[in-house]
Design a protein around this motif. Sequence first.
Motif, PDB file in Angstrom:
ATOM      1  N   ARG A  29       0.841  -1.218   0.000  1.00  0.00           N
ATOM      2  CA  ARG A  29       0.000   0.000   0.000  1.00  0.00           C
ATOM      3  C   ARG A  29       0.866   1.254   0.000  1.00  0.00           C
ATOM      4  O   ARG A  29       0.610   2.199  -0.743  1.00  0.00           O
ATOM      5  CB  ARG A  29      -0.919   0.007   1.223  1.00  0.00           C
ATOM      6  CG  ARG A  29      -2.071  -0.944   1.137  1.00  0.00           C
ATOM      7  CD  ARG A  29      -2.983  -0.810   2.376  1.00  0.00           C
ATOM      8  NE  ARG A  29      -3.744  -2.007   2.533  1.00  0.00           N
ATOM      9  CZ  ARG A  29      -3.589  -2.909   3.509  1.00  0.00           C
ATOM     10  NH1 ARG A  29      -2.695  -2.725   4.457  1.00  0.00           N
ATOM     11  NH2 ARG A  29      -4.333  -3.983   3.552  1.00  0.00           N
ATOM     12  N   ARG A  30       1.898   1.260   0.865  1.00  0.00           N
ATOM     13  CA  ARG A  30       2.778   2.434   0.931  1.00  0.00           C
ATOM     14  C   ARG A  30       3.508   2.639  -0.395  1.00  0.00           C
ATOM     15  O   ARG A  30       3.648   3.762  -0.861  1.00  0.00           O
ATOM     16  CB  ARG A  30       3.806   2.276   2.058  1.00  0.00           C
ATOM     17  CG  ARG A  30       3.231   2.609   3.404  1.00  0.00           C
ATOM     18  CD  ARG A  30       4.299   2.779   4.447  1.00  0.00           C
ATOM     19  NE  ARG A  30       5.386   1.830   4.275  1.00  0.00           N
ATOM     20  CZ  ARG A  30       6.084   1.300   5.252  1.00  0.00           C
ATOM     21  NH1 ARG A  30       5.838   1.603   6.486  1.00  0.00           N
ATOM     22  NH2 ARG A  30       7.060   0.459   5.005  1.00  0.00           N
ATOM     23  N   TRP A  31       3.985   1.543  -0.996  1.00  0.00           N
ATOM     24  CA  TRP A  31       4.713   1.646  -2.267  1.00  0.00           C
ATOM     25  C   TRP A  31       3.822   2.260  -3.348  1.00  0.00           C
ATOM     26  O   TRP A  31       4.253   3.114  -4.112  1.00  0.00           O
ATOM     27  CB  TRP A  31       5.213   0.264  -2.684  1.00  0.00           C
ATOM     28  CG  TRP A  31       6.108   0.297  -3.874  1.00  0.00           C
ATOM     29  CD1 TRP A  31       5.773   0.061  -5.164  1.00  0.00           C
ATOM     30  CD2 TRP A  31       7.506   0.622  -3.882  1.00  0.00           C
ATOM     31  NE1 TRP A  31       6.871   0.200  -5.979  1.00  0.00           N
ATOM     32  CE2 TRP A  31       7.943   0.543  -5.221  1.00  0.00           C
ATOM     33  CE3 TRP A  31       8.417   0.960  -2.886  1.00  0.00           C
ATOM     34  CZ2 TRP A  31       9.265   0.801  -5.587  1.00  0.00           C
ATOM     35  CZ3 TRP A  31       9.730   1.210  -3.262  1.00  0.00           C
ATOM     36  CH2 TRP A  31      10.135   1.125  -4.584  1.00  0.00           C
ATOM     37  N   GLN A  32       2.565   1.819  -3.402  1.00  0.00           N
ATOM     38  CA  GLN A  32       1.640   2.338  -4.414  1.00  0.00           C
ATOM     39  C   GLN A  32       1.359   3.823  -4.227  1.00  0.00           C
ATOM     40  O   GLN A  32       1.083   4.530  -5.189  1.00  0.00           O
ATOM     41  CB  GLN A  32       0.316   1.559  -4.383  1.00  0.00           C
ATOM     42  CG  GLN A  32       0.441   0.140  -4.871  1.00  0.00           C
ATOM     43  CD  GLN A  32       0.887   0.071  -6.324  1.00  0.00           C
ATOM     44  OE1 GLN A  32       0.376   0.790  -7.164  1.00  0.00           O
ATOM     45  NE2 GLN A  32       1.850  -0.777  -6.602  1.00  0.00           N
ATOM     46  N   SER A  33       1.439   4.308  -2.999  1.00  0.00           N
ATOM     47  CA  SER A  33       1.147   5.716  -2.739  1.00  0.00           C
ATOM     48  C   SER A  33       2.357   6.628  -2.960  1.00  0.00           C
ATOM     49  O   SER A  33       2.231   7.847  -2.933  1.00  0.00           O
ATOM     50  CB  SER A  33       0.620   5.896  -1.313  1.00  0.00           C
ATOM     51  OG  SER A  33       1.647   5.656  -0.373  1.00  0.00           O
ATOM     52  N   THR A  51       5.497   8.604  -4.830  1.00  0.00           N
ATOM     53  CA  THR A  51       5.816   9.209  -6.116  1.00  0.00           C
ATOM     54  C   THR A  51       7.036   8.478  -6.691  1.00  0.00           C
ATOM     55  O   THR A  51       7.752   7.790  -5.953  1.00  0.00           O
ATOM     56  CB  THR A  51       6.166  10.698  -5.945  1.00  0.00           C
ATOM     57  OG1 THR A  51       7.377  10.790  -5.168  1.00  0.00           O
ATOM     58  CG2 THR A  51       5.048  11.478  -5.259  1.00  0.00           C
ATOM     59  N   ARG A  74       9.985   6.527  -4.573  1.00  0.00           N
ATOM     60  CA  ARG A  74      10.345   5.132  -4.828  1.00  0.00           C
ATOM     61  C   ARG A  74      11.841   5.004  -5.091  1.00  0.00           C
ATOM     62  O   ARG A  74      12.495   4.071  -4.624  1.00  0.00           O
ATOM     63  CB  ARG A  74       9.557   4.579  -6.013  1.00  0.00           C
ATOM     64  CG  ARG A  74       8.098   4.339  -5.697  1.00  0.00           C
ATOM     65  CD  ARG A  74       7.372   3.804  -6.896  1.00  0.00           C
ATOM     66  NE  ARG A  74       5.953   3.659  -6.589  1.00  0.00           N
ATOM     67  CZ  ARG A  74       5.064   3.192  -7.428  1.00  0.00           C
ATOM     68  NH1 ARG A  74       5.432   2.802  -8.637  1.00  0.00           N
ATOM     69  NH2 ARG A  74       3.806   3.093  -7.086  1.00  0.00           N
TER      70      ARG A  74
END
Length: 149
Positions: A70-74, A76, A80
């Motif tokens: 979830r954090r990775w998807q949020s 920029t 990343r």
Amino acid sequence: MSLPLTRTALLAAALPWLLLCGNAALAQSASPPAWDQLTPAQREQLIGPVRERWNSADAQERERMLEHARRWQSMTPAERAEARHGMHSWKHLPPDQREEARALYSKLRTLPDAERDALRERWKQMTPEQRRRWAAENPAPPRRGSRGP
């Protein structure tokens, strides 16, 4: 006497050559293919290790994996890239420095902003011996899994 090649026989004979050429073209392309352009075998190659890790994880570790996703998807693209750099740096830290980092980060998470900033500044001024001593006096809680801080 040779038999005429059917369309299926021709494709079957040409398939290895086409795959070889296709892989060479992919390797030369400027960017990797989109997910929808991957073959089922390529997708399985990417997903397989995660499936194995998921299946061998307990409920707490699975929740942790979902939270990381979830954090990775949020994030920029810049965030990343910074995270990738941090993970790369972490892999190359000696074990004693990893323990120091775990101790520092676990302590920083518990402090209000002003105290957190003060500890960071104090940490920058410490010698390696002072950092080792501080980490020994302020150990990180036991790790939940085998990955990262």
